[in-house]
Design an enzyme around this catalytic site. Structure first.
Site, PDB file in Angstrom:
ATOM      1  N   GLU A  36       0.897  -1.260   0.046  1.00  0.00           N
ATOM      2  CA  GLU A  36      -0.046   0.093   0.015  1.00  0.00           C
ATOM      3  C   GLU A  36       1.080   1.234   0.068  1.00  0.00           C
ATOM      4  OE1 GLU A  36      -2.344   0.876   3.393  1.00  0.00           O
ATOM      5  OE2 GLU A  36      -3.464   2.146   2.309  1.00  0.00           O
ATOM      6  N   ARG A 263       6.368 -12.865   9.258  1.00  0.00           N
ATOM      7  CA  ARG A 263       7.138 -11.685   9.041  1.00  0.00           C
ATOM      8  C   ARG A 263       8.361 -11.461   9.643  1.00  0.00           C
ATOM      9  NH1 ARG A 263       2.954  -7.880  10.527  1.00  0.00           N
ATOM     10  NH2 ARG A 263       4.023  -6.739   8.871  1.00  0.00           N
ATOM     11  N   LYS A 273       5.352   0.548  11.456  1.00  0.00           N
ATOM     12  CA  LYS A 273       5.183   1.867  10.777  1.00  0.00           C
ATOM     13  C   LYS A 273       5.020   3.024  11.611  1.00  0.00           C
ATOM     14  CE  LYS A 273       3.541   0.656   5.871  1.00  0.00           C
ATOM     15  NZ  LYS A 273       2.221   0.578   5.236  1.00  0.00           N
TER      16      LYS A 273
END
Length: 563
Positions: A36, A263, A273
RNA sequence: UGGGGCGUCGGCAAACUGGUAAGCCACGGGACUUUGGAUCCCGCAAUUGCAGGUUCGAGCCCUGCCGCCCCAGCCA
């Protein structure tokens, strides 16, 4: 274990891909990296990029770069550009396969109308609070709302008017009709479209209804005929809905298969983030590309070669187990790559003057010095020598500690590629700091070897005072000294874990003349010190270097043990 | 106390699907060296979260427990 086995074992995803290919399920494997565009890519994304592009390359398929741009309120052109740059820099090529989810909006809308028509979706007039209230909890089933059984024709009409812009943000949504009592919260009539009167960075204001990720993603994959849709573990719960969408939208076989993996987590690093953004916004680092950031742009500015990141991704493997990789493995990959490739240079970071008293004053000579002992093809260069040199403060002691083999009064060392010199004394200032060192050299040891074959225990680096280039050097260390920066005591701000010494700026460093005209991004090894890269902050006469990683330092270890 | 996952060396991670616990990083030791770099050797899981069971044989199968992660955005 069998020793004859030479085929490398496949990770569980590659095993699935290999099996599917073998079974003839797909003609070619097609993967995708679907960021994204709402932030900068980091090393965790690099793992995914290497996985997706790596599988495509390994099995002769292709990998698409696709922007998952379904939420215009969070996405920006700036991020789209940075993502492309970062993926390319990592060494991957999507060819003609650059896509935007937003280019599929018309098709997705049509499928949504199909779902509404089939009674598999409906328009719900509830407020966000009402939707939440009716969803139930993890242990209690949700309750169907009043709009759930509205006639398909009415929902369809409402949906069309949503698209036409008749309703304000948040007033209505379209929801899949599945099972409000499901144990999987994601199946309790998830929202698939919401109203957002917002301009989109890629398609402008063509739309005021936008699809949700859970609805859009399987369709993006279907449209591109993705075979293996690889994502992270937290989407495992979403897979039933992924398959539901594919089925209900009547997508042709073979269907894309979602596969989840763990991950990447790294020691001494924050990766979320939110936290990275905070570091940037609160000026705790120089920016998204600060050399201490785990962002791709930060790693690039730090000087980490893309090949080292790819090697790292190969070594950490792919599995479903939550894990945290030691950042030292990354550093090892960097050293291994740079040891083979980086030219060697001499640079004195904390200079002190060395005067060779018996060397003819004013005389200079040049020595031929090897560029990389690991790579004969790298050739040699000429390095200026003279009576006065800069050497490292750390390479001189008035009274040496045990096992210290460098310069101290009476001791002989080698000046790398030049001469053997014996320390005759040191000059100190009022505070007791050594400001100048004196030595005599052996004229017969030109090049660094004495004809009598005597050995010295240490070789030190040097730079001729008359030919030195001045530079700024920035020494970087882990931003967080703690292996797990997230593990702070209750009520403590995680940012208190930042290492205040993670960046140390040195000015007045002296480099050999060959380093005068280096270009931004060039990497080299400062002999005995570490690997360095030229920072974009460099100016014409004054380069700025960033330390990428230190060399392994046995002496530092001994010193530490000695206390 | 719902649903979905995951537990193999300090850290990653293999184990040809039941055949007798790879490799890498880290760490410790040694050799060699014109970078205290690099390289090379040696060491580093009598045992796979725990307890039972099946089997000639179990990290892999069965049962029960324990622990950790994710999910209640009109974010992705």
């Amino acid at each position: 274990m069998p020793e004859s086995d030479t085929t490398p074992t496949l990770d569980f995803i590659r095993e699935i891909v290999a099996d599917d290919l073998k079974a003839g399920k797909h003609a070619v494997v097609v993967t995708r990296f679907p960021p994204e565009p709402n932030g900068y890519l980091h090393i965790g994304h690099a793992k995914s990029i290497c996985l997706n592009f790596g599988i495509a390359a390994q099995f002769g398929g292709r990998c698409h770069l696709r922007y998952d741009d379904t939420n215009p309120t969070k996405e920006e052109m700036e991020y789209i550009e940075s993502i492309e740059r970062d993926v390319r820099w990592l060494g991957f090529d999507w060819g003609a396969h650059l896509y935007f989810a937003s280019d599929y909006f018309e098709q997705m809308y049509a499928w949504a109308e199909l779902l509404v028509t089939k009674g598999k979706a409906y328009v719900c007039d509830c407020t966000p609070d009402e939707v939440r209230a009716r969803r139930g909890t993890l242990t209690e089933a949700g309750r169907p709302g009043a709009h759930r059984d509205r006639p398909a024709a009415e929902s369809l009409d409402l949906f069309r008017r949503m698209r036409a812009g008749e309703f304000p943000d948040g007033s209505r949504v379209v929801r899949a009709r599945i099972d409000m009592a499901s144990g999987n919260v994601n199946m309790r009539d998830p929202v698939i479209y919401r109203i957002l009167h917002a301009a989109h960075p890629h398609v402008g204001d063509a739309w005021c209804v936008y699809p949700m990720y859970d609805y859009a993603h399987p369709l993006e994959d279907a449209i591109e005929r993705i075979t293996h849709s690889i994502c992270t573990l937290e989407f495992e719960d979403h897979r039933p809905f992924y398959d539901w969408v594919i089925d209900e939208c009547e997508i042709a076989e073979p269907h894309p298969r979602q596969i989840e993996f763990a991950r990447l987590n790294l020691t001494n690093t924050v990766m979320s983030k939110r936290k990275l953004l905070q570091l940037v916004q609160e000026r705790l680092v120089r920016g998204w590309d600060d050399p201490r950031m785990p962002t791709i742009s930060g790693l690039r500015r730090r000087g980490v070669p893309p090949a080292a990141i790819r090697d790292f991704a190969d070594r950490i493997g792919v599995a479903k187990r939550d894990s945290t990789v030691d950042v030292q493995l990354l550093e090892h990959c960097v050293r291994e790559e740079l040891n083979a490739r980086a030219p060697r240079r001499m640079a004195v970071l904390r200079p002190v003057r060395l005067v060779i008293d018996n060397y003819p004053e004013g005389e200079h000579e040049k020595f031929e010095v090897v560029n990389n002992p690991e790579d004969p093809a790298a050739g040699t260069r000429q390095v200026e020598f003279g009576q006065t040199l800069w050497i490292e403060q750390d390479d001189v002691r008035e009274t040496p500690p045990p096992k210290y083999w460098r310069l101290f009064p009476g001791n002989e060392v080698r000046l790398r590629s030049a001469y053997l010199v014996r320390c005759t004394g040191v000059v100190k200032d009022a505070s007791g700091a050594i400001v100048e060192v004196h030595a005599t050299y052996d004229p017969a040891s030109s090049g660094g070897n004495a004809p009598d074959g005597r050995k010295v225990k240490s070789t030190i680096h040097w730079v001729a005072a008359d030919h030195a280039v001045e530079a700024e050097v920035r020494l970087y260390d882990h931003l967080f000294p703690a292996a797990d920066p997230g593990a702070v005591p209750e009520g403590t701000d995680w940012k208190t874990g930042i290492n205040p010494a993670s960046e140390e700026v040195l000015s007045g460093c002296r480099l050999e003349a060959a380093l005068a005209g280096v270009g931004v991004g060039e990497r080299c090894q400062f002999e005995r010190v570490g690997y360095f890269v030229v920072d974009p902050d460099s100016t014409a006469g004054r380069p700025v270097f960033n330390r990428i990683v230190t060399l392994k330092d046995t002496w530092a270890r001994i010193e530490k043990k000695q206390g």
